[in-house]
Enzyme design. Structure first.
Site, PDB file in Angstrom:
ATOM      1  N   TYR A  26       7.872   2.022  -7.149  1.00 59.23           N
ATOM      2  CA  TYR A  26       6.907   0.978  -7.497  1.00 59.23           C
ATOM      3  C   TYR A  26       6.667   0.669  -8.867  1.00 59.23           C
ATOM      4  O   TYR A  26       6.512  -0.467  -9.337  1.00 59.23           O
ATOM      5  CB  TYR A  26       5.874   0.984  -6.448  1.00 59.23           C
ATOM      6  N   GLU A  65       0.976  -1.326  -0.167  1.00 62.60           N
ATOM      7  CA  GLU A  65      -0.002   0.094   0.026  1.00 62.60           C
ATOM      8  C   GLU A  65       0.855   1.155  -0.040  1.00 62.60           C
ATOM      9  O   GLU A  65       1.774   1.134   0.617  1.00 62.60           O
ATOM     10  CB  GLU A  65      -0.750   0.084   1.408  1.00 62.60           C
TER      11      GLU A  65
HETATM   12  C1  LIG Z   1      10.998   5.628  -1.284  1.00 63.91           C
HETATM   13  C2  LIG Z   1      12.269   5.488  -1.067  1.00 63.91           C
HETATM   14  C3  LIG Z   1      12.328   3.898  -0.034  1.00 63.91           C
HETATM   15  C4  LIG Z   1      13.076   5.346  -2.295  1.00 63.91           C
HETATM   16  O1  LIG Z   1      14.433   4.804  -1.934  1.00 63.91           O
HETATM   17  P1  LIG Z   1      15.615   5.984  -2.476  1.00 63.91           P
HETATM   18  O2  LIG Z   1      16.904   5.306  -2.289  1.00 63.91           O
HETATM   19  O3  LIG Z   1      15.421   7.131  -2.142  1.00 63.91           O
HETATM   20  O4  LIG Z   1      15.224   5.636  -3.957  1.00 63.91           O
HETATM   21  P2  LIG Z   1      16.206   5.234  -5.328  1.00 63.91           P
HETATM   22  O5  LIG Z   1      17.291   6.274  -5.433  1.00 63.91           O
HETATM   23  O6  LIG Z   1      16.688   3.652  -5.180  1.00 63.91           O
HETATM   24  O7  LIG Z   1      15.223   5.664  -6.464  1.00 63.91           O
HETATM   25  C5  LIG Z   1      14.762   4.416  -7.240  1.00 63.91           C
HETATM   26  C6  LIG Z   1      13.667   5.050  -8.339  1.00 63.91           C
HETATM   27  O8  LIG Z   1      12.784   5.757  -7.524  1.00 63.91           O
HETATM   28  C7  LIG Z   1      12.270   6.927  -8.078  1.00 63.91           C
HETATM   29  N1  LIG Z   1      12.398   7.886  -7.304  1.00 63.91           N
HETATM   30  C8  LIG Z   1      13.333   8.204  -6.258  1.00 63.91           C
HETATM   31  N2  LIG Z   1      13.336   9.465  -5.632  1.00 63.91           N
HETATM   32  C9  LIG Z   1      12.382   9.968  -6.507  1.00 63.91           C
HETATM   33  C10 LIG Z   1      11.970  11.539  -6.289  1.00 63.91           C
HETATM   34  N3  LIG Z   1      12.194  12.363  -5.577  1.00 63.91           N
HETATM   35  N4  LIG Z   1      11.058  11.798  -7.418  1.00 63.91           N
HETATM   36  C11 LIG Z   1      10.562  11.022  -8.347  1.00 63.91           C
HETATM   37  N5  LIG Z   1      11.111   9.755  -8.362  1.00 63.91           N
HETATM   38  C12 LIG Z   1      12.032   9.323  -7.785  1.00 63.91           C
HETATM   39  C13 LIG Z   1      12.914   6.931  -9.361  1.00 63.91           C
HETATM   40  O9  LIG Z   1      12.145   6.193 -10.410  1.00 63.91           O
HETATM   41  C14 LIG Z   1      14.159   5.950  -9.200  1.00 63.91           C
HETATM   42  O10 LIG Z   1      14.835   5.262 -10.254  1.00 63.91           O
HETATM   43  P3  LIG Z   1      15.773   6.030 -11.181  1.00 63.91           P
HETATM   44  O11 LIG Z   1      16.821   6.548 -10.359  1.00 63.91           O
HETATM   45  O12 LIG Z   1      16.197   4.793 -12.031  1.00 63.91           O
HETATM   46  O13 LIG Z   1      15.416   7.214 -12.014  1.00 63.91           O
HETATM   47  C15 LIG Z   1      12.921   6.385   0.025  1.00 63.91           C
HETATM   48  O14 LIG Z   1      12.831   7.749  -0.712  1.00 63.91           O
HETATM   49  C16 LIG Z   1      12.131   6.685   1.261  1.00 63.91           C
HETATM   50  O15 LIG Z   1      12.696   6.002   2.382  1.00 63.91           O
HETATM   51  N6  LIG Z   1      11.222   7.513   1.449  1.00 63.91           N
HETATM   52  C17 LIG Z   1      10.495   7.778   2.642  1.00 63.91           C
HETATM   53  C18 LIG Z   1       9.927   6.557   3.271  1.00 63.91           C
HETATM   54  C19 LIG Z   1       8.918   6.033   2.419  1.00 63.91           C
HETATM   55  O16 LIG Z   1       8.045   6.942   1.971  1.00 63.91           O
HETATM   56  N7  LIG Z   1       8.825   4.674   2.253  1.00 63.91           N
HETATM   57  C20 LIG Z   1       7.736   4.071   1.341  1.00 63.91           C
HETATM   58  C21 LIG Z   1       6.521   4.232   2.050  1.00 63.91           C
HETATM   59  S1  LIG Z   1       5.125   3.152   0.872  1.00 63.91           S
END
Ligand SMILES: CC(C)(COP(=O)(O)OP(=O)(O)OC[C@H]1O[C@@H](n2cnc3c(N)ncnc32)[C@H](O)[C@@H]1OP(=O)(O)O)[C@@H](O)C(=O)NCCC(=O)NCCS
Length: 153
Positions: free
Chosen positions: A117, A105
């Protein structure tokens, strides 16, 4: 660059996990939520860079599906591919365990998580109305599912 590792979370990690959890969510899990998940036998893993915690993932198996309950990367390490790596690792673990797919979710407002996702092949399969608490009232949850192929790719 440093050395990355992914290892099981223990109770001893929860203080460090809570520092991250409290800093990245408006409505964080509590330490009790993590303790209960450990005791319930869910899969909780820490991602470390040179022994320092940078993220964690929590999944639960329900029959032949894996539910993604929490995936988090420390704020100052976000946007560097760590979330993608941790999610891909978790998907592989689920497949190896015989799961048919992963369910999650997500808040519609969580742009970065939704992008991750989508990119990893999760499809929208439903909406749970007013599922999450929000700063003003409630927010829906998008329900997403990724079905696994029978062959590991
Ligand atoms: C969501 C989360 C787990 C993603 O991890 P991350 O290390 O920041 O993301 P990544 O660097 O691995 O990015 C993976 C992909 O996500 C997308 N993405 C990441 N940050 C983004 C941003 N700020 N805006 C748009 N797309 C984004 C891109 O598609 C990216 O792929 P690409 O680098 O090949 O373009 C992290 O940002 C986080 O912990 N957020 C806060 C907690 C949260 O919301 N968790 C999920 C709850 S459902």
């Amino acid at each position: 660059m440093g050395t990355f590792s992914i290892r099981p979370m223990t109770e001893a990690d929860i203080d460090a996990v809570m520092v991250i959890e409290n800093s990245i969510y408006v409505f964080p899990w509590t330490a009790r939520n993590f303790q209960d998940s450990l005791r319930a036998g869910y899969a909780l893993h820490c991602m470390c860079l040179d022994e320092v915690l940078v993220g964690y993932v929590v999944t639960m198996n329900v029959v032949d599906e894996t539910h993604l309950l929490n995936i988090s990367i420390r704020q100052d390490h976000q946007g560097k591919g760590h979330g993608k790596h941790l999610l891909q690792w978790s998907l592989t673990q689920a497949r190896l365990a015989g799961s048919q797919g992963m369910l999650l979710e997500v808040r519609p407002s969580n742009v970065s998580a939704r992008a991750l996702y989508d990119q990893q092949g999760f499809k929208l399969i439903g909406v749970r109305k007013n599922y999450y608490p929000a700063p003003e009232g409630r927010e829906d949850a998008l329900v997403m599912f990724k079905r696994f192929n029978s062959v590991l790719t």
